[in-house]
Design a protein around this motif. Structure first.
Motif, PDB file in Angstrom:
ATOM      1  N   GLN A 324      31.495  50.973  50.764  1.00 44.70           N
ATOM      2  CA  GLN A 324      31.011  52.122  51.541  1.00 44.70           C
ATOM      3  C   GLN A 324      31.629  52.136  52.931  1.00 44.70           C
ATOM      4  O   GLN A 324      32.019  53.193  53.435  1.00 44.70           O
ATOM      5  CB  GLN A 324      29.489  52.091  51.646  1.00 44.70           C
ATOM      6  N   GLU A 325      31.729  50.969  53.564  1.00 49.68           N
ATOM      7  CA  GLU A 325      32.352  50.903  54.892  1.00 49.68           C
ATOM      8  C   GLU A 325      33.812  51.338  54.826  1.00 49.68           C
ATOM      9  O   GLU A 325      34.304  52.034  55.727  1.00 49.68           O
ATOM     10  CB  GLU A 325      32.256  49.484  55.442  1.00 49.68           C
ATOM     11  N   VAL A 326      34.501  50.937  53.771  1.00 56.94           N
ATOM     12  CA  VAL A 326      35.910  51.324  53.631  1.00 56.94           C
ATOM     13  C   VAL A 326      36.027  52.836  53.481  1.00 56.94           C
ATOM     14  O   VAL A 326      36.859  53.480  54.133  1.00 56.94           O
ATOM     15  CB  VAL A 326      36.555  50.604  52.435  1.00 56.94           C
ATOM     16  N   ALA A 327      35.183  53.423  52.622  1.00 60.15           N
ATOM     17  CA  ALA A 327      35.222  54.870  52.423  1.00 60.15           C
ATOM     18  C   ALA A 327      34.931  55.616  53.725  1.00 60.15           C
ATOM     19  O   ALA A 327      35.588  56.621  54.044  1.00 60.15           O
ATOM     20  CB  ALA A 327      34.230  55.269  51.339  1.00 60.15           C
ATOM     21  N   GLU A 328      33.965  55.117  54.500  1.00 63.43           N
ATOM     22  CA  GLU A 328      33.647  55.756  55.781  1.00 63.43           C
ATOM     23  C   GLU A 328      34.790  55.599  56.779  1.00 63.43           C
ATOM     24  O   GLU A 328      35.093  56.520  57.547  1.00 63.43           O
ATOM     25  CB  GLU A 328      32.354  55.148  56.347  1.00 63.43           C
ATOM     26  N   LEU A 329      35.447  54.429  56.765  1.00 63.55           N
ATOM     27  CA  LEU A 329      36.584  54.215  57.656  1.00 63.55           C
ATOM     28  C   LEU A 329      37.752  55.124  57.278  1.00 63.55           C
ATOM     29  O   LEU A 329      38.468  55.633  58.157  1.00 63.55           O
ATOM     30  CB  LEU A 329      37.025  52.749  57.610  1.00 63.55           C
ATOM     31  N   VAL A 330      37.954  55.342  55.994  1.00 63.69           N
ATOM     32  CA  VAL A 330      39.008  56.248  55.534  1.00 63.69           C
ATOM     33  C   VAL A 330      38.772  57.651  56.071  1.00 63.69           C
ATOM     34  O   VAL A 330      39.693  58.312  56.558  1.00 63.69           O
ATOM     35  CB  VAL A 330      39.082  56.255  53.992  1.00 63.69           C
ATOM     36  N   GLU A 331      37.528  58.137  56.007  1.00 62.56           N
ATOM     37  CA  GLU A 331      37.218  59.466  56.515  1.00 62.56           C
ATOM     38  C   GLU A 331      37.340  59.518  58.032  1.00 62.56           C
ATOM     39  O   GLU A 331      37.881  60.492  58.593  1.00 62.56           O
ATOM     40  CB  GLU A 331      35.816  59.878  56.087  1.00 62.56           C
ATOM     41  N   TYR A 332      36.867  58.477  58.718  1.00 58.44           N
ATOM     42  CA  TYR A 332      37.001  58.398  60.173  1.00 58.44           C
ATOM     43  C   TYR A 332      38.477  58.486  60.567  1.00 58.44           C
ATOM     44  O   TYR A 332      38.844  59.219  61.503  1.00 58.44           O
ATOM     45  CB  TYR A 332      36.405  57.083  60.670  1.00 58.44           C
TER      46      TYR A 332
END
Length: 629
Positions: A324-332
């Motif tokens: 989840q953190e990776v997915a959020e970082l990708v969007e950020y």
């Protein structure tokens, strides 16, 4: 209840008749309907951000004190420091730098024709408005980019006063108008057009900044450039932001892949620290974050379909990057104009995290793990390489690849590792299993391994080969440890992403961290070395086969406490080289004075955005431009 809202008293409701209430409600519904029709009929979206971080606070008690001893005068294209005497015009260094000289104070310097005015005006940050005609997803992207632009402008303010209307302004409005041709493109690809044109003009007392771009990513770059035409005047006691009254900028990048590689496996680096790296990349128009997330030391990435990887491989339970953190970082990162490419380095640099195979009935997934003496089996401790004879290795890799593609959404670029394979490790393993006679040259085994993982990658990517599959150069593909050998790769038809160790390895020069071996790629690469490296200038083949370049930061002697200073300003110097590739004087092979001045101004800009940027020189040199060269 907010103080600016009026309460409806129960007394007024009681004295209204039922029929009156129905008529009132009917009229209200009718009015709402008319307003909705009106708003939906409009094709222009305007966004104003009146409440920005820090603005609502009272005057900052820690604001920088005004130094009125000196003024700066533009003389022969640079600013000269002069004592402030009676009758001497007072001008701050920041204002002088922004308005003096032939080169605009923009970093990276634009690649196309640009002209910046020599006059400035004051404005208030709450006068900024966005106007655009794009819709839906592209509109959301631009609105968030505009919000980030506002935050960057606010960060310049050394004093923040809640009474915004009392701060002096020379204009009535500041409109930022953005048009995008291909508004349906909201994900970066290698062929994404990142160009933009920016104009700033004053019409009476109304300032208009127009950004025209093919995609939202070019528009985001235009906003970044616009933020760099704004500055804080430290000698203006009224608390004033300034901007040039007119500007024309035509700009586009040299290379489609402009990357930073960060290793987070030797030492764990938190997500907030990585976000700061992304912020710095956005400020310098870099667009690929190559995330070297695992190595033989640790495997800190959660792979949902293979949870054993991080359970066995993370240093500790709170040093894990969740899916989840990776997915959020990708969007950020996407909103900052940056795409993320995750690398799981294999077959070498794979040890801790791969040791769970026997317990799960899958056999040895990795060999030579933590073997001693380490120098017989790998380039640095601890050792570890995947077991090429175990078919379960390839099944696990397919699951890992599928999860990475799902987390990142990245199906165009994929990095398969390939760094520093040690054939002695494999030879010892094959001898132990009496299978070494099957190979006259272990390079053939390495080649077979690579073909198998490429097949698994294709399956993980829905049956499609990623258009750009990336691997480190090695003696399997002609070897390129020294950058001059890259021509052999190009001659063999490879497209290349350049990351030359002698210029763009930012971890070098900090001494040894172990007793045996060199353990450090000395010497230190100063920003001038990074800036002057221009490999494509000497060979025409480079221009046709180079798709990108990246500066690399390995983390044997690095964690997030020193992360910013290792990257900046050297990664900024790299960014200008790969964005606009300014000409270098072939006679002196030196760096012009305006580059030093622009980078010094940009350092202040980045520091205002909470980036810890290493000092360029003594502050005296900043205050006396041109006298330290």
């Amino acid at each position: 209840m907010p103080q600016d809202q009026w309460p409806i008293t129960s007394n007024r409701i009681k004295i209204m008749k039922a029929s009156d209430l129905r008529r009132a409600l009917l009229l209200l519904l009718l009015l709402c309907g008319v307003l909705m029709v009106y708003f939906f009929s409009q094709q222009t979206s305007r966004l104003t951000i009146p409440h920005l971080s820090g603005i609502e606070s009272s005057i900052d008690s820690a604001a920088l004190k005004t130094d009125v001893r000196w003024s700066w005068l533009c003389t022969k294209n640079h600013c000269e420091k002069i004592p402030l005497a009676t009758g001497t015009p007072m001008q701050s260094l920041s204002t002088c730098n922004m308005l003096c000289g032939d080169s605009p104070q923009i970093w990276p310097i634009p690649s196309g024709p640009s002209k910046i005015g020599t006059e400035a005006l004051a404005f208030r940050v709450n006068q900024l408005q966005l106007e655009t005609t794009v819709k839906e997803s592209a509109l959301a992207y631009l609105e968030q980019s505009f919000a980030a632009f506002n935050d960057n402008v606010v960060s310049y303010m050394k004093k923040r006063d809640s009474a915004l209307t009392q701060i002096r302004s020379d204009i009535d409005s500041f409109l930022v108008k953005i048009s995008v041709v291909q508004a349906n493109i909201i994900r970066l690809r290698m062929n994404t057009d990142e160009s933009y044109n920016l104009t700033v003009n004053l019409y009476g007392k109304n300032l208009l900044a127009s950004i025209n771009a093919y995609t939202v990513f070019g528009a985001r770059h235009g906003l970044e450039t616009l933020s760099q035409l704004i500055w804080w005047d430290e000698l203006d006691t009224s608390g004033t932001l300034r901007i040039v009254t007119n500007a024309i900028v035509h700009d586009k990048p040299l290379l489609p892949y402009r990357g930073i590689m960060l290793d987070t496996s030797r030492n764990f680096i938190s997500i907030p620290a990585i976000k700061k790296v992304i912020n710095g990349m956005a400020a310098n128009k870099l667009n690929v974050f190559h995330w070297h997330v695992s190595d033989s030391q640790s495997f800190p990435l959660e792979i949902p379909s293979v949870p054993q990887m991080h359970l066995y491989g993370a240093y500790q339970t709170d040093m894990v990057y969740t899916a989840q953190e990776v997915a959020e970082l990708v969007e950020y990162s996407r909103l900052k104009g940056v795409r993320i490419v995750i690398e799981i380095d294999i077959p070498a640099h794979a040890g801790n995290g791969w040791t769970w195979g026997p317990q799960e009935g899958l056999g040895e997934l990795a060999v030579c793990v933590n073997a001693q003496p380490w120098f017989m089996y790998c380039g640095e401790p601890p050792c570890g390489q995947l077991n090429p004879e175990n078919q379960q290795v390839y099944e696990v890799l397919e699951r890992i690849y599928r999860d990475i593609i799902k987390m990142t959404g990245e199906d165009e670029l994929f990095h398969i590792g390939g760094d520093e394979v040690n054939l002695d490790c494999w030879e010892q393993h094959l001898l132990k299993n009496l299978t070494s006679t099957n190979y006259t040259d272990l390079h053939n085994l390495w080649g077979e391994f690579t073909l198998k993982i490429l097949h698994k990658l294709e399956r993980a990517n829905g049956g499609r080969k990623p258009p750009y599959t990336i691997a480190w150069s090695s003696n399997l593909n002609m070897g390129a440890s020294d950058w001059s050998e890259t021509r052999e790769l190009i001659s063999d038809g490879y497209k290349v992403i350049l990351s030359h160790v002698n210029a763009w390895y930012l971890d070098c020069g900090f001494g040894r961290w172990r007793e045996r071996g060199e353990a450090a790629c000395d010497p230190y690469r100063p920003w001038q070395t990074v800036y002057l490296h221009q490999p494509w200038a000497y060979d025409p083949l480079y221009k046709s086969h180079t798709v990108g370049a990246e500066a690399c930061l390995w983390s044997e002697q690095l964690d997030e406490l020193s992360l910013d200073a290792r990257l900046w300003p050297r990664a900024a110097a790299f960014a200008e080289r790969v964005w606009s590739d300014p000409k270098i004087n072939p006679d002196t092979y030196g760096i012009a004075e305006d580059v030093y001045t622009r980078l010094s101004v940009h350092r202040d800009r980045m520091m205002s955005r909470d980036l810890g940027v290493e000092a360029l020189w003594p502050r005296w040199c900043t205050q006396n431009p041109g006298m330290c060269l």
